[in-house]
Motif scaffolding. Structure first.
Motif, PDB file in Angstrom:
ATOM      1  N   GLY A  54       0.779  -1.227   0.000  1.00  0.00           N
ATOM      2  CA  GLY A  54       0.000   0.000   0.000  1.00  0.00           C
ATOM      3  C   GLY A  54       0.814   1.283   0.000  1.00  0.00           C
ATOM      4  O   GLY A  54       0.351   2.301   0.497  1.00  0.00           O
ATOM      5  N   TYR A  55       1.999   1.231  -0.548  1.00  0.00           N
ATOM      6  CA  TYR A  55       2.810   2.441  -0.664  1.00  0.00           C
ATOM      7  C   TYR A  55       2.949   2.806  -2.137  1.00  0.00           C
ATOM      8  O   TYR A  55       2.844   1.954  -3.022  1.00  0.00           O
ATOM      9  CB  TYR A  55       4.222   2.212  -0.124  1.00  0.00           C
ATOM     10  N   THR A  56       3.229   4.085  -2.388  1.00  0.00           N
ATOM     11  CA  THR A  56       3.808   4.450  -3.674  1.00  0.00           C
ATOM     12  C   THR A  56       5.316   4.455  -3.457  1.00  0.00           C
ATOM     13  O   THR A  56       5.779   4.760  -2.371  1.00  0.00           O
ATOM     14  CB  THR A  56       3.360   5.849  -4.123  1.00  0.00           C
ATOM     15  N   ALA A  57       6.056   4.097  -4.485  1.00  0.00           N
ATOM     16  CA  ALA A  57       7.499   3.994  -4.294  1.00  0.00           C
ATOM     17  C   ALA A  57       8.230   4.483  -5.527  1.00  0.00           C
ATOM     18  O   ALA A  57       7.766   4.320  -6.647  1.00  0.00           O
ATOM     19  CB  ALA A  57       7.889   2.549  -4.003  1.00  0.00           C
ATOM     20  N   GLU A  58       9.374   5.127  -5.304  1.00  0.00           N
ATOM     21  CA  GLU A  58      10.216   5.510  -6.433  1.00  0.00           C
ATOM     22  C   GLU A  58      11.679   5.306  -6.066  1.00  0.00           C
ATOM     23  O   GLU A  58      12.057   5.339  -4.892  1.00  0.00           O
ATOM     24  CB  GLU A  58       9.967   6.953  -6.841  1.00  0.00           C
ATOM     25  N   LEU A  59      12.477   5.077  -7.098  1.00  0.00           N
ATOM     26  CA  LEU A  59      13.873   4.741  -6.881  1.00  0.00           C
ATOM     27  C   LEU A  59      14.759   5.754  -7.596  1.00  0.00           C
ATOM     28  O   LEU A  59      14.516   6.110  -8.739  1.00  0.00           O
ATOM     29  CB  LEU A  59      14.125   3.337  -7.431  1.00  0.00           C
ATOM     30  N   ARG A  60      15.796   6.252  -6.908  1.00  0.00           N
ATOM     31  CA  ARG A  60      16.786   7.129  -7.542  1.00  0.00           C
ATOM     32  C   ARG A  60      18.138   6.454  -7.456  1.00  0.00           C
ATOM     33  O   ARG A  60      18.460   5.812  -6.465  1.00  0.00           O
ATOM     34  CB  ARG A  60      16.869   8.480  -6.819  1.00  0.00           C
ATOM     35  N   ARG A  61      18.928   6.692  -8.478  1.00  0.00           N
ATOM     36  CA  ARG A  61      20.269   6.090  -8.489  1.00  0.00           C
ATOM     37  C   ARG A  61      21.327   7.191  -8.462  1.00  0.00           C
ATOM     38  O   ARG A  61      21.310   8.102  -9.274  1.00  0.00           O
ATOM     39  CB  ARG A  61      20.408   5.252  -9.767  1.00  0.00           C
ATOM     40  N   LEU A  62      22.238   7.107  -7.488  1.00  0.00           N
ATOM     41  CA  LEU A  62      23.250   8.161  -7.352  1.00  0.00           C
ATOM     42  C   LEU A  62      24.575   7.776  -7.991  1.00  0.00           C
ATOM     43  O   LEU A  62      25.272   8.607  -8.558  1.00  0.00           O
ATOM     44  CB  LEU A  62      23.483   8.492  -5.878  1.00  0.00           C
ATOM     45  N   ASN A  63      24.965   6.525  -7.813  1.00  0.00           N
ATOM     46  CA  ASN A  63      26.130   6.025  -8.536  1.00  0.00           C
ATOM     47  C   ASN A  63      25.930   4.533  -8.761  1.00  0.00           C
ATOM     48  O   ASN A  63      24.827   4.021  -8.557  1.00  0.00           O
ATOM     49  CB  ASN A  63      27.443   6.360  -7.807  1.00  0.00           C
ATOM     50  N   GLU A  64      26.985   3.861  -9.126  1.00  0.00           N
ATOM     51  CA  GLU A  64      26.802   2.473  -9.562  1.00  0.00           C
ATOM     52  C   GLU A  64      26.020   1.636  -8.557  1.00  0.00           C
ATOM     53  O   GLU A  64      25.140   0.857  -8.918  1.00  0.00           O
ATOM     54  CB  GLU A  64      28.164   1.832  -9.823  1.00  0.00           C
ATOM     55  N   ARG A  65      26.327   1.819  -7.275  1.00  0.00           N
ATOM     56  CA  ARG A  65      25.643   1.013  -6.280  1.00  0.00           C
ATOM     57  C   ARG A  65      24.667   1.795  -5.404  1.00  0.00           C
ATOM     58  O   ARG A  65      23.697   1.254  -4.919  1.00  0.00           O
ATOM     59  CB  ARG A  65      26.665   0.362  -5.348  1.00  0.00           C
ATOM     60  N   LEU A  66      24.961   3.047  -5.203  1.00  0.00           N
ATOM     61  CA  LEU A  66      24.178   3.827  -4.253  1.00  0.00           C
ATOM     62  C   LEU A  66      22.819   4.226  -4.825  1.00  0.00           C
ATOM     63  O   LEU A  66      22.731   4.868  -5.865  1.00  0.00           O
ATOM     64  CB  LEU A  66      24.968   5.076  -3.853  1.00  0.00           C
ATOM     65  N   HIS A  67      21.772   3.795  -4.126  1.00  0.00           N
ATOM     66  CA  HIS A  67      20.411   4.128  -4.540  1.00  0.00           C
ATOM     67  C   HIS A  67      19.671   4.779  -3.381  1.00  0.00           C
ATOM     68  O   HIS A  67      20.021   4.585  -2.219  1.00  0.00           O
ATOM     69  CB  HIS A  67      19.631   2.870  -4.939  1.00  0.00           C
ATOM     70  N   ILE A  68      18.632   5.512  -3.734  1.00  0.00           N
ATOM     71  CA  ILE A  68      17.723   6.033  -2.713  1.00  0.00           C
ATOM     72  C   ILE A  68      16.322   5.562  -3.053  1.00  0.00           C
ATOM     73  O   ILE A  68      15.835   5.745  -4.171  1.00  0.00           O
ATOM     74  CB  ILE A  68      17.761   7.570  -2.647  1.00  0.00           C
ATOM     75  N   LEU A  69      15.700   4.947  -2.077  1.00  0.00           N
ATOM     76  CA  LEU A  69      14.332   4.467  -2.233  1.00  0.00           C
ATOM     77  C   LEU A  69      13.427   5.371  -1.421  1.00  0.00           C
ATOM     78  O   LEU A  69      13.660   5.578  -0.225  1.00  0.00           O
ATOM     79  CB  LEU A  69      14.245   3.024  -1.720  1.00  0.00           C
ATOM     80  N   TYR A  70      12.431   5.930  -2.079  1.00  0.00           N
ATOM     81  CA  TYR A  70      11.474   6.786  -1.382  1.00  0.00           C
ATOM     82  C   TYR A  70      10.094   6.178  -1.524  1.00  0.00           C
ATOM     83  O   TYR A  70       9.687   5.788  -2.624  1.00  0.00           O
ATOM     84  CB  TYR A  70      11.490   8.204  -1.976  1.00  0.00           C
ATOM     85  N   ALA A  71       9.371   6.074  -0.428  1.00  0.00           N
ATOM     86  CA  ALA A  71       8.032   5.484  -0.478  1.00  0.00           C
ATOM     87  C   ALA A  71       7.100   6.258   0.429  1.00  0.00           C
ATOM     88  O   ALA A  71       7.519   6.823   1.442  1.00  0.00           O
ATOM     89  CB  ALA A  71       8.085   4.018  -0.047  1.00  0.00           C
ATOM     90  N   ARG A  72       5.846   6.280   0.043  1.00  0.00           N
ATOM     91  CA  ARG A  72       4.834   6.980   0.853  1.00  0.00           C
ATOM     92  C   ARG A  72       3.649   6.059   1.056  1.00  0.00           C
ATOM     93  O   ARG A  72       3.153   5.433   0.123  1.00  0.00           O
ATOM     94  CB  ARG A  72       4.389   8.255   0.124  1.00  0.00           C
TER      95      ARG A  72
END
Length: 329
Positions: free
Chosen positions: A308-326
């Motif tokens: 039951g969340y919305t989710a989006e993914l950002r990629r900063l470098n080869e491995r580093l990601h940020i996951l944001y969900a509401r």
DNA sequence: CTTCTCACA
DNA sequence: TGTGAGTA
């Protein structure tokens, strides 16, 4: 105080006390005449700590190390003990919840199918055993207490696993869009670098870390912040208290099973419409053999979508990601 | 009631 | 990680 009285008061056997002594966890004075052990208040206090740590699942060798560290630091014994106690009670409470959950599912199965299929029983039993093992395993496995004093130097260098560290923290703040007065939780807060950014914006921040040393440094840097001993798998908060939960460079320490538990825990303490932001080393998909061991971004996203969340993914470098969900209500 | 040791899971 | 039996 003689050994029997001490044992009775602590709810253990005299045998166990002698055993702890042999393992080097305590050394009570012995009477000259008869070699009887005599336990001072200090000894009792120490024993109580040992017993509590045992109940929390710590091994005797880990307890020995912890006690040695504790003596060198000479910190407030009462506070430390109580924080420990709280985290123990918290994980017991979570286990009870888990058992309750399983019981409900079994009741449901009985209703629907007029009988419990044997494989279901075994499946549930196995799952709950795994959960207990995972939760019990909360020691400072990565020795962050030792790393604490130099932690900030290492992240500031921004090398290796900590590449793009500063950018990641900034990005989390921009994604969460914190409002003044909101309650936030930073899991694996370390010395509070991420939480500090939210404090600057007027949020009321809590930080959880399993390293007492990290939390002490965090308190020095951010006196206004609440910190608690605990970890991803047993967040030391009851429920639905936080407007947002964030975490940076900590999630990848969890195994796959533990990651799912951790997400459930975040969900548990998050208010309706709460937000989550996780910055960490991740691999794009679960089957990426080259980077096995890191969390898989796609399966984390899937978990949030399924719950039951919305989710989006950002990629900063080869491995580093940020996951944001509401959380959507 | 306590000590210590040897064996056992 | 403890326990039980036997001893002095």
């Amino acid at each position: 105080m003689n050994i029997k009285e001490a044992a009775d008061r602590l709810g253990i056997t005299p045998r166990a006390i002698r055993f702890y002594e042999k393992k080097g966890l305590l050394s009570p004075a012995k009477q000259e005449s008869n070699r009887y052990r005599s336990f001072s208040d200090q000894d009792i206090w120490r024993l109580q700590t040992i017993v509590s740590l045992r109940e929390a699942g710590m091994s005797l060798s880990d307890i020995k190390l912890a006690l040695e560290k504790w003596e060198v630091d000479g910190m407030g014994e009462l506070q430390y003990y109580l924080e420990l106690q709280r985290s123990i009670l918290m994980s017991e409470w979570l286990q009870l919840r888990q058992i309750l959950d399983m019981t409900d599912r079994m009741i449901g199965l009985l209703k629907d199918e007029r009988g419990l299929p044997i494989e279901h029983i075994f499946g549930l039993a196995a799952a709950s055993k795994r959960l207990r093992e995972q939760r019990g395993n909360w020691q400072d496995r990565w020795n962050f207490n030792r790393l604490a004093p130099t932690h900030d130097e290492r992240v500031a260098a921004g090398s290796g696993n900590y590449a793009d560290y500063a950018e990641a923290l900034e990005k989390i703040v921009r994604l969460v869009v914190p409002a003044k007065g909101e309650r936030g939780l930073d899991i694996g807060t370390g010395t509070g670098n991420l939480a500090g950014k939210f404090l600057e914006r007027g949020c009321v921040m809590s930080g959880v870390d399993q390293s007492r040393e990290m939390l002490r440094l965090c308190q020095t840097k951010h006196p206004g912040m609440e910190t608690r001993l605990g970890n991803f798998l047993a967040l030391p908060y009851l429920r639905e208290q936080f407007d947002f939960v964030v975490s940076s460079f900590a999630f990848h320490h969890l195994s796959g099973d533990q990651q799912r538990l951790a997400l459930e825990e975040m969900d548990r303490v998050l208010k309706p419409s709460g937000r989550v932001a996780i910055a960490d080393l991740m691999v794009p998909a679960a089957d990426d053999e080259a980077h096995a061991g890191f969390p898989s971004a796609s399966s984390l996203v899937r978990w949030f979508l399924e719950h039951g969340y919305t989710a989006e993914l950002r990629r900063l470098n080869e491995r580093l990601h940020i996951l944001y969900a509401r959380k959507e209500e």
